[in-house]
Design an enzyme around this catalytic site. Structure first.
Site, short mmCIF file in Angstrom:
data_model
loop_
_atom_site.label_atom_id
_atom_site.label_comp_id
_atom_site.label_asym_id
_atom_site.label_seq_id
_atom_site.Cartn_x
_atom_site.Cartn_y
_atom_site.Cartn_z
CD GLU A 1 -2.82 -1.31 0.51
OE1 GLU A 1 -3.30 -0.27 0.04
OE2 GLU A 1 -3.19 -2.43 0.19
CB CYS B 1 -2.14 6.80 2.35
SG CYS B 1 -3.42 5.83 3.16
P1 NAP Z 1 8.41 4.98 4.65
O1 NAP Z 1 9.53 5.87 4.93
O2 NAP Z 1 8.38 4.26 3.35
O3 NAP Z 1 8.38 3.94 5.87
C1 NAP Z 1 7.36 3.00 5.99
C2 NAP Z 1 7.82 1.88 6.89
O4 NAP Z 1 8.85 1.13 6.25
C3 NAP Z 1 8.39 2.33 8.22
O5 NAP Z 1 7.94 1.46 9.22
C4 NAP Z 1 9.90 2.18 8.00
O6 NAP Z 1 10.61 1.99 9.18
C5 NAP Z 1 9.93 0.94 7.16
N1 NAP Z 1 11.14 0.70 6.40
C6 NAP Z 1 11.92 1.59 5.77
N2 NAP Z 1 12.93 0.95 5.14
C7 NAP Z 1 12.77 -0.37 5.38
C8 NAP Z 1 13.49 -1.54 5.02
N3 NAP Z 1 14.58 -1.49 4.25
N4 NAP Z 1 13.06 -2.74 5.46
C9 NAP Z 1 11.96 -2.82 6.24
N5 NAP Z 1 11.25 -1.75 6.62
C10 NAP Z 1 11.64 -0.53 6.19
O7 NAP Z 1 7.01 5.73 4.75
P2 NAP Z 1 6.52 6.72 5.89
O8 NAP Z 1 7.28 7.98 5.73
O9 NAP Z 1 6.48 6.06 7.21
O10 NAP Z 1 4.99 6.93 5.49
C11 NAP Z 1 4.53 7.93 4.65
C12 NAP Z 1 4.13 7.37 3.31
O11 NAP Z 1 3.27 6.26 3.47
C13 NAP Z 1 3.34 8.38 2.50
O12 NAP Z 1 3.89 8.46 1.22
C14 NAP Z 1 1.93 7.81 2.46
O13 NAP Z 1 1.21 8.12 1.30
C15 NAP Z 1 2.16 6.36 2.58
N6 NAP Z 1 1.00 5.70 3.19
C16 NAP Z 1 0.25 4.84 2.44
C17 NAP Z 1 -0.84 4.22 3.00
C18 NAP Z 1 -1.69 3.24 2.22
O14 NAP Z 1 -2.48 2.54 2.82
N7 NAP Z 1 -1.54 3.14 0.93
C19 NAP Z 1 -1.19 4.47 4.34
C20 NAP Z 1 -0.42 5.35 5.06
C21 NAP Z 1 0.68 5.96 4.47
P3 NAP Z 1 11.34 3.18 9.98
O15 NAP Z 1 10.32 4.00 10.59
O16 NAP Z 1 12.14 2.41 10.96
O17 NAP Z 1 12.16 3.92 8.98
#
Ligand code: NAP
Length: 517
Positions: free
Chosen positions: A255, A294
């Site tokens: 997602e 999101c």
């Molecule tokens: P993100 O930076 O991609 O991080 C998401 C998650 O992935 C965090 O828990 C992060 O952990 C983890 N992560 C990062 N690198 C990883 C790796 N190599 N291996 C395993 N896990 C890893 O996103 P965000 O900044 O938290 O969220 C914002 C984005 O999410 C926005 O673009 C939003 O649109 C999107 N979003 C989408 C939805 C949907 O349902 N489609 C819902 C909510 C948000 P750490 O925190 O430890 O870095």
């Protein structure tokens, strides 16, 4: 304060310095999270062996009762969570409710689905196929629980709902969960899991929590395991590449972000109820959770002939939004979760400036330099057909852009320029417009919300994900599909064609719920 992880049935702390969590309003550090030195592989084994076995021994109805007990444990401590969401996520009371009550509601919805499936452990698709000339050899499709673990990696904007919607589906399917919230806002996730563990309602190994980095998680997975990821497209790409290179081929669902649109239909005129309903929804995009959803509306498509009236009315509403301390009851818009997110949002607003002009901005009060505040900003794009950034860039904050269109054909083309989104809303009284939008925009969206005067204010909102409905979207949005009632179980179960004689298949049908998934 150091957040702990709940692994192999024990609360554990990492040995490293950890990463900071801050107060969104002041920028002051409030906790640290770290998993250095923790035995993640051992925790995954524990979840598979203990938690998986416990869940598979339960019927759907019993798992539903378990989810209800989790929801009740959280409900009992509900009041404490609002303060955590305010501190760590900058949520107003209304923002916090979307995340916290949304999570509890989703758990309760899946609990009810468990009762619907009853005292069974498998799902049997209706109908059977005769495979031989004589009626002695048939096939039926059966869904059985995969004996693995569900690793759930979540985004920072929903530390409660994001976690519980994934846990609800996995638990009902009979698969143990290892939840990994984003570090930046993990305070609420940790507090909630602590309360559930303390309430002793979940068998050992059914629910684990990682408070810290998720690196190394995916490579520890086997063929029956899965990863449900929510977050940015950039991280999704890293995980996709990682999983694609694994012989074990664990399942992955994504997602990701999207640049969702709302369309004010070409039939709408100022003074009509739908005009005002669209305004009301558009202003929510710049206020609820400070735009950190999101599914949020990022592009507002308006017929050119009424654009001035619509933009003028919306600009007045945006300018009047009260930004400030989320603890203050009169505040409509709180801060983003931290300075890094503020800087990212401002950078993206700046990148949009080549294609847009600011038409309204709310007043930012005196705020701490290290806070996450961003002034709600309404932009207008004069040339949406030739624009590219406006259809590609997600400003993850209180910002949206008005785009004028000439006719419905152009509105549809503009909506699809985002290359696949989570949600689209259409405000229109015209059945023909509604039908075209569903036919032509359906393939590009996971969810379409149609609003006319009769629906009025009764709708649940463009950005709000309902557990009864599919959540996810094609293309840019990640291509994943979650929730959607019982269909959410598919990801955690294996569909097998079972071929055999009528008596054998009748036996298989015992302890199975007949249900189209
Ligand atoms: P993100 O930076 O991609 O991080 C998401 C998650 O992935 C965090 O828990 C992060 O952990 C983890 N992560 C990062 N690198 C990883 C790796 N190599 N291996 C395993 N896990 C890893 O996103 P965000 O900044 O938290 O969220 C914002 C984005 O999410 C926005 O673009 C939003 O649109 C999107 N979003 C989408 C939805 C949907 O349902 N489609 C819902 C909510 C948000 P750490 O925190 O430890 O870095």
């Amino acid at each position: 304060m150091r957040l702990q992880s709940y692994l192999a049935g024990r609360w554990q702390s990492g040995t490293g310095a950890g990463r900071p969590l801050v107060n969104a309003t002041t920028g002051v550090e409030i906790a640290r999270a770290d998993v250095t030195g923790l035995d993640i592989r051992g925790a995954l084994d524990h979840a598979r062996e203990k938690g998986g076995a416990a869940l598979r021994a339960m019927t759907f109805a019993q798992r539903g009762a378990l989810l209800k007990a989790v929801a009740d444990a959280l409900q009992a401590r509900r009041d404490e969570y609002g303060a955590i969401a305010r501190e760590n996520s900058g949520n107003t009371a209304a923002d916090a409710s979307v995340d916290i009550d949304g999570g509890i509601f989703t758990l309760k919805t899946y609990a009810r689905l468990g009762q619907l499936l009853g005292d069974t452990t498998r799902i049997l698709e209706p109908g059977q196929e005769q495979l031989a000339r004589d009626p002695v050899f048939f096939a039926r499709h059966v869904w059985a629980t995969r004996p693995g673990v569900s690793v759930q990696i979540n985004a920072f904007n929903f530390p409660s709902w994001g976690m519980w919607e994934k846990v609800a589906q996995a638990t009902l399917a009979g698969v143990p969960s290892l939840a990994k919230p984003a570090v930046a806002t993990a305070l609420l996730s940790e507090a909630m899991v602590r309360d559930v563990v303390a309430a002793r309602v979940v068998p050992d190994g059914v629910l684990s929590l990682v408070c810290g980095s998720g690196e190394g998680l995916v490579e520890a997975l086997g063929p029956m395991d899965s990863v449900a990821f929510t977050g940015s497209s950039a991280t999704a790409m890293v995980l996709r590449i990682q999983v694609a290179g694994m012989a074990a081929a664990p399942r992955l669902t994504v997602e990701a972000d999207s640049v969702n649109a709302t369309i004010l239909g070409p039939d709408v005129k100022p003074g009509q109820a739908v005009f005002d309903l669209a305004l009301r929804e558009a202003v929510k995009a710049l206020s609820v959770k400070a735009g950190q959803l999101c599914t949020n509306i990022r592009r507002i498509l308006v017929p050119a002939e009424i654009e001035q009236e619509f933009t003028g009315a919306l600009a007045a509403m945006v300018s009047a939004l009260r930004v400030g301390d989320p603890a203050d009851e009169s505040t409509r818009v709180g801060p983003l979760i931290n300075v890094a997110q503020r800087e990212e949002a401002l950078r993206n607003i700046d990148r949009l400036s080549a294609e847009t002009k600011v038409v309204a901005q709310a007043v930012l009060p005196d705020v701490a330099e290290s806070s996450g505040f961003v002034a709600p900003t309404l932009l207008r794009c004069a040339e949406p057909a030739s624009g590219s950034a406006v259809h590609e860039l997600e400003v993850f904050g209180p910002c949206a852009t008005v785009l004028a269109y000439r006719d419905l054909t152009e509105a549809i083309v503009l909506a699809t320029k985002a290359e696949g989104s989570l949600a689209l809303s259409l405000f229109s009284e015209d059945a023909g417009v509604q039908a075209r939008a569903v036919a032509e925009l359906g393939p590009w969206h996971g969810r379409l919300m149609l609003v006319d005067g009769e629906v009025g204010k009764a709708h649940t909102g463009h950005a709000i994900v309902m557990p009864q409905c599919v959540h996810g979207g094609p293309g840019r949005a990640g291509g994943g599909e979650e929730l959607g009632g019982l269909r959410g179980l598919r990801f955690h179960m294996q569909r097998s064609a079972v071929q055999g004689g009528p008596r054998m298949l009748a036996t298989i049908a015992e302890h199975a719920a007949e249900q189209a998934l």
